[in-house]
Design a protein around this motif. Structure first.
Motif, mmCIF file in Angstrom:
data_model
loop_
_atom_site.group_PDB
_atom_site.id
_atom_site.type_symbol
_atom_site.label_atom_id
_atom_site.label_comp_id
_atom_site.label_asym_id
_atom_site.label_seq_id
_atom_site.Cartn_x
_atom_site.Cartn_y
_atom_site.Cartn_z
ATOM 1 N N UNK A 232 7.694 -3.569 3.474
ATOM 2 C CA UNK A 232 9.026 -3.991 3.065
ATOM 3 C C UNK A 232 9.440 -5.315 3.707
ATOM 4 N N UNK A 233 10.120 -6.163 2.913
ATOM 5 C CA UNK A 233 10.575 -7.455 3.410
ATOM 6 C C UNK A 233 11.821 -7.355 4.277
ATOM 7 N N UNK A 234 12.534 -6.252 4.163
ATOM 8 C CA UNK A 234 13.811 -6.119 4.849
ATOM 9 C C UNK A 234 14.976 -6.094 3.884
ATOM 10 N N UNK A 235 14.689 -6.264 2.588
ATOM 11 C CA UNK A 235 15.781 -6.262 1.607
ATOM 12 C C UNK A 235 16.387 -4.876 1.448
ATOM 13 N N UNK A 236 15.578 -3.874 1.185
ATOM 14 C CA UNK A 236 16.097 -2.524 0.958
ATOM 15 C C UNK A 236 15.010 -1.509 1.277
ATOM 16 N N UNK A 237 15.351 -0.553 2.115
ATOM 17 C CA UNK A 237 14.441 0.567 2.336
ATOM 18 C C UNK A 237 13.413 0.384 3.419
ATOM 19 N N UNK B 19 -10.060 -6.432 -1.092
ATOM 20 C CA UNK B 19 -9.402 -7.688 -0.739
ATOM 21 C C UNK B 19 -7.895 -7.552 -0.981
ATOM 22 N N UNK B 20 -7.189 -8.658 -0.831
ATOM 23 C CA UNK B 20 -5.751 -8.621 -1.050
ATOM 24 C C UNK B 20 -5.436 -8.277 -2.507
ATOM 25 N N UNK B 21 -4.295 -7.616 -2.708
ATOM 26 C CA UNK B 21 -3.943 -7.159 -4.050
ATOM 27 C C UNK B 21 -2.434 -7.237 -4.269
ATOM 28 N N UNK B 22 -2.041 -7.656 -5.457
ATOM 29 C CA UNK B 22 -0.636 -7.703 -5.837
ATOM 30 C C UNK B 22 -0.294 -6.600 -6.847
ATOM 31 N N UNK B 23 -1.173 -5.593 -6.946
ATOM 32 C CA UNK B 23 -1.030 -4.568 -7.978
ATOM 33 C C UNK B 23 0.273 -3.773 -7.851
ATOM 34 N N UNK B 24 0.766 -3.610 -6.615
ATOM 35 C CA UNK B 24 1.969 -2.794 -6.412
ATOM 36 C C UNK B 24 3.254 -3.509 -6.818
ATOM 37 N N UNK B 25 3.221 -4.817 -6.902
ATOM 38 C CA UNK B 25 4.464 -5.576 -6.966
ATOM 39 C C UNK B 25 5.298 -5.319 -8.227
ATOM 40 N N UNK B 26 4.713 -4.813 -9.265
ATOM 41 C CA UNK B 26 5.463 -4.510 -10.479
ATOM 42 C C UNK B 26 5.748 -3.017 -10.623
ATOM 43 N N UNK B 27 5.509 -2.261 -9.553
ATOM 44 C CA UNK B 27 5.756 -0.828 -9.591
ATOM 45 C C UNK B 27 7.001 -0.483 -8.785
ATOM 46 N N UNK B 28 7.616 0.599 -9.175
ATOM 47 C CA UNK B 28 8.857 1.024 -8.529
ATOM 48 C C UNK B 28 8.556 1.761 -7.228
ATOM 49 N N UNK B 29 9.350 1.488 -6.214
ATOM 50 C CA UNK B 29 9.194 2.160 -4.926
ATOM 51 C C UNK B 29 9.722 3.594 -5.010
ATOM 52 N N UNK B 30 9.616 4.299 -3.894
ATOM 53 C CA UNK B 30 10.058 5.692 -3.805
ATOM 54 C C UNK B 30 11.142 5.813 -2.743
ATOM 55 N N UNK B 31 11.865 6.905 -2.809
ATOM 56 C CA UNK B 31 12.804 7.218 -1.728
ATOM 57 C C UNK B 31 12.411 8.554 -1.113
ATOM 58 N N UNK C 102 11.577 1.308 6.342
ATOM 59 C CA UNK C 102 11.518 2.596 7.026
ATOM 60 C C UNK C 102 10.438 3.492 6.459
ATOM 61 N N UNK C 103 10.716 4.799 6.497
ATOM 62 C CA UNK C 103 9.698 5.803 6.199
ATOM 63 C C UNK C 103 9.459 6.043 4.729
ATOM 64 N N UNK C 104 10.365 5.616 3.863
ATOM 65 C CA UNK C 104 10.424 6.152 2.506
ATOM 66 C C UNK C 104 9.142 5.963 1.702
ATOM 67 N N UNK C 105 8.483 4.830 1.821
ATOM 68 C CA UNK C 105 7.279 4.595 1.021
ATOM 69 C C UNK C 105 5.984 4.952 1.761
ATOM 70 N N UNK C 106 6.108 5.524 2.964
ATOM 71 C CA UNK C 106 4.891 5.963 3.662
ATOM 72 C C UNK C 106 4.303 7.214 3.021
ATOM 73 N N UNK C 107 5.132 8.042 2.393
ATOM 74 C CA UNK C 107 4.642 9.291 1.779
ATOM 75 C C UNK C 107 3.743 9.000 0.565
#
Length: 578
Positions: free
Chosen positions: A363-368, A317-329, A370-375
């Protein structure tokens, strides 16, 4: 003979051909006009004379080319005296990657393309969100759940599962060895000429593939020049029809350069990213050897849609688990294709449908956007192990504007196996300086009277560098001989070498690369820009120049109140500050 300044008005391979043809036609027409009233000897026609003249023109052209080749050899930096940096001279005899067997390298592509197309026919589409200057609020992130319905989320999930079933197996005997991959087309070539110079200045011995979309994005003559430094040009259009990609600024092309690279072990580096240490160190790290992937974190936390883990099969189901984790570049990525082939294919799927769906899911459009978090998403979806460098990125600031104006991000060497980016940067050493804000380009910084060379309708269109823009941000730095990066960044710099306790000043290496491009590169050099670059380097950092045949003549000599500055064509060694 003093060289005329190069104006760099003919960057494209196609444009160069057109230019030569245009001037040849003009010469022929002028010759016809001149010869129209001439009386020729018996048996000699105007046609015979024009043919002879054309042959003479070809001979003259050949001789001029040979002369240019000799000039190129003359301005190659010297190292016989032991006083000059030799890293740009390829002392390790690094061999450029050989011309690949494209048919063999792309043998898996028909099956992969079929899997991509078959499992994307029913996918919904999302518009790219408007750029947001501010960090999104929690309420805004939560509200994004309405972007897709539960029915559409299920369709995405089913199409995703179908692609996983249809992925082609790893193509044995296809990829070989290790190397650096860089995507550098159009104006990004201006950044790449600096980044590639810094890569070699770092002592890296890895061969390099420099990728473009097609020949329209190539700087004339640069590919031949790079080959001498163990680098080779690649065109993505030789491997697939690039029209199938929704190319805007090339975000979705990155994974395809990794996919089609001839290397089995790829170190991808952005065109605006400077390697401060040889990337091969990462290949030799225990973290890479264990997992086959090393990634680096970005500044921000995830603001992805809460359907994300559901659509990739990680949650029911839907999950908010990622929201407190740092993204990647994705400015630098170490990837073993044999070990992590399935994850690379899944990343390809996310980028194939990235602009129309997955980038906005992430991504919401704030930063990043694109491709960066697909990896990392692909690795997580397949539950594959990978190493995330624990040290978060640090800031490099514009000089005197700490906390106000960032010039780039410093990414650290991997030192631990925790992968949670929770530890600070105490005792960390920077491995990369990613120029996310201020792009290092000899043309953008220093050009004095240059013409535009990228995607312009008229060669007379104005081009103005930071040196020329009186109200430009960097104009006072360049004219008042002030370094561009605030010295605060030096606290994260590694030692110059294992045998030295001296700390690296990365800005010196960057300026060495800029001087090479402005003064020594046949494809990029420009006379007046070279003068600006060398004066700035001498006055700001105390670089000096020494003549090999006249070691006592150098920039520390005073002649008539002015330090000696070598001309662009003079065979001068660039010597680091003491």
């Amino acid at each position: 003979m003093e060289l005329e300044p190069h104006e760099e008005a003919e960057p494209f391979l196609g444009l160069q051909t057109h230019h030569v043809r245009r001037h040849t036609v003009r010469w022929y027409e002028d010759a016809r006009t001149t010869l129209s009233g001439v009386q020729f000897p018996k048996g000699v026609t105007r046609k015979h004379s024009l043919v002879a003249g054309g042959s003479l023109l070809l001979i003259i052209t050949f001789l001029l080319a040979a002369s240019q080749h000799n000039i190129t050899k003359e301005i190659t930096p010297l190292n016989a005296s032991g006083i000059c940096s030799v890293s740009r001279l390829n002392p390790f005899d690094i061999k450029a990657p050989i011309n690949p067997d494209i048919q063999r390298l792309t043998a898996f592509w028909p099956n992969l393309k079929e899997a991509l197309v078959d499992n994307g026919k029913e996918l919904p589409q999302l518009e790219q969100p408007a750029w947001m200057p501010d960090t999104p609020t929690d309420d805004l992130i939560r509200g994004r759940t309405s972007l897709i319905s539960s029915e559409n989320a299920t369709i995405i999930r089913e199409q995703h599962a179908g692609f996983l079933r249809d992925m082609p197996a790893y193509p044995e005997e296809t990829f070989k060895g290790r190397g650096v991959v860089m995507l550098a087309g159009g104006r990004y070539s201006e950044y790449a000429v600096t980044a590639l110079g810094v890569l070699r200045e770092s002592g890296s011995k890895l061969p390099v593939e420099v990728w473009r979309r097609d020949e329209r994005e190539e700087k004339h003559g640069w590919c031949d020049e790079m080959e001498k430094e163990g680098m080779a040009c690649r065109r993505l259009s030789d491997y697939l029809d690039t029209d199938i990609l929704a190319i805007a600024d090339g975000k979705e092309m990155k994974v395809f350069t990794m996919l089609f690279s001839s290397f089995e072990e790829v170190f991808f580096i952005d065109a605006d990213n400077m390697a401060l240490q040889p990337p091969e160190k990462i290949f030799e790290s225990k973290h890479y050897k264990k997992t086959g992937v090393v990634l680096w974190h970005d500044y921000w936390l995830y603001d992805s849609i809460d359907w994300l883990d559901y659509v990739v099969g990680l949650s029911g189901n839907r999950s908010q688990a990622l929201w407190q984790q740092r993204t990647y570049e994705s400015g630098q990525i170490a990837w073993n294709k044999r070990k992590q082939w399935e994850a690379l294919l899944l990343t390809t799927y996310y980028n194939y449908y990235g602009p129309s769906l997955y980038y906005t899911l992430l991504n919401t459009g704030h930063a990043g956007w694109g491709d960066k978090d697909t990896f990392p998403l692909a690795l997580r979806a397949l539950e594959k192990p990978f190493h995330a460098v624990s040290h978060p990125p640090a800031d490099a600031w514009v000089n005197g504007k700490v906390g106000e104006r960032r010039t780039g991000m410093l990414q650290m060497s991997p030192t631990t196996a925790t992968g949670n980016a929770s530890m600070g940067n105490e005792n960390a050493t920077a491995a990369f300086l990613h120029a996310t804000t201020v792009k290092w380009s000899h043309r953008a910084f220093l050009c004095d009277g240059c013409l535009p060379i990228w995607h312009t309708n008229r060669v007379s269109d104005a081009f103005r560098s930071d040196w020329e823009k009186v109200n430009g941000e960097l104009h006072p730095y360049l004219h008042d001989n002030i370094r561009l990066i605030d010295p605060e960044y030096l606290q994260w710099m590694p030692a110059v070498s294992t045998a030295s306790s001296k700390t690296l000043d990365a800005e010196l290496r960057i300026w060495r690369a800029i001087e090479h491009a402005a003064c020594r590169s046949p494809a990029w050099r420009h006379g007046r820009t070279c003068v600006v670059a060398r004066k700035y380097m001498m006055n700001t950092f105390a670089f000096t120049f020494v003549m090999e045949d006249r070691p006592k003549r150098n920039t520390t000599e005073i002649n008539g109140g002015e330090a000696w500055l070598p001309k662009m064509e003079e065979n001068a060694c660039l010597v680091n500050p003491p």
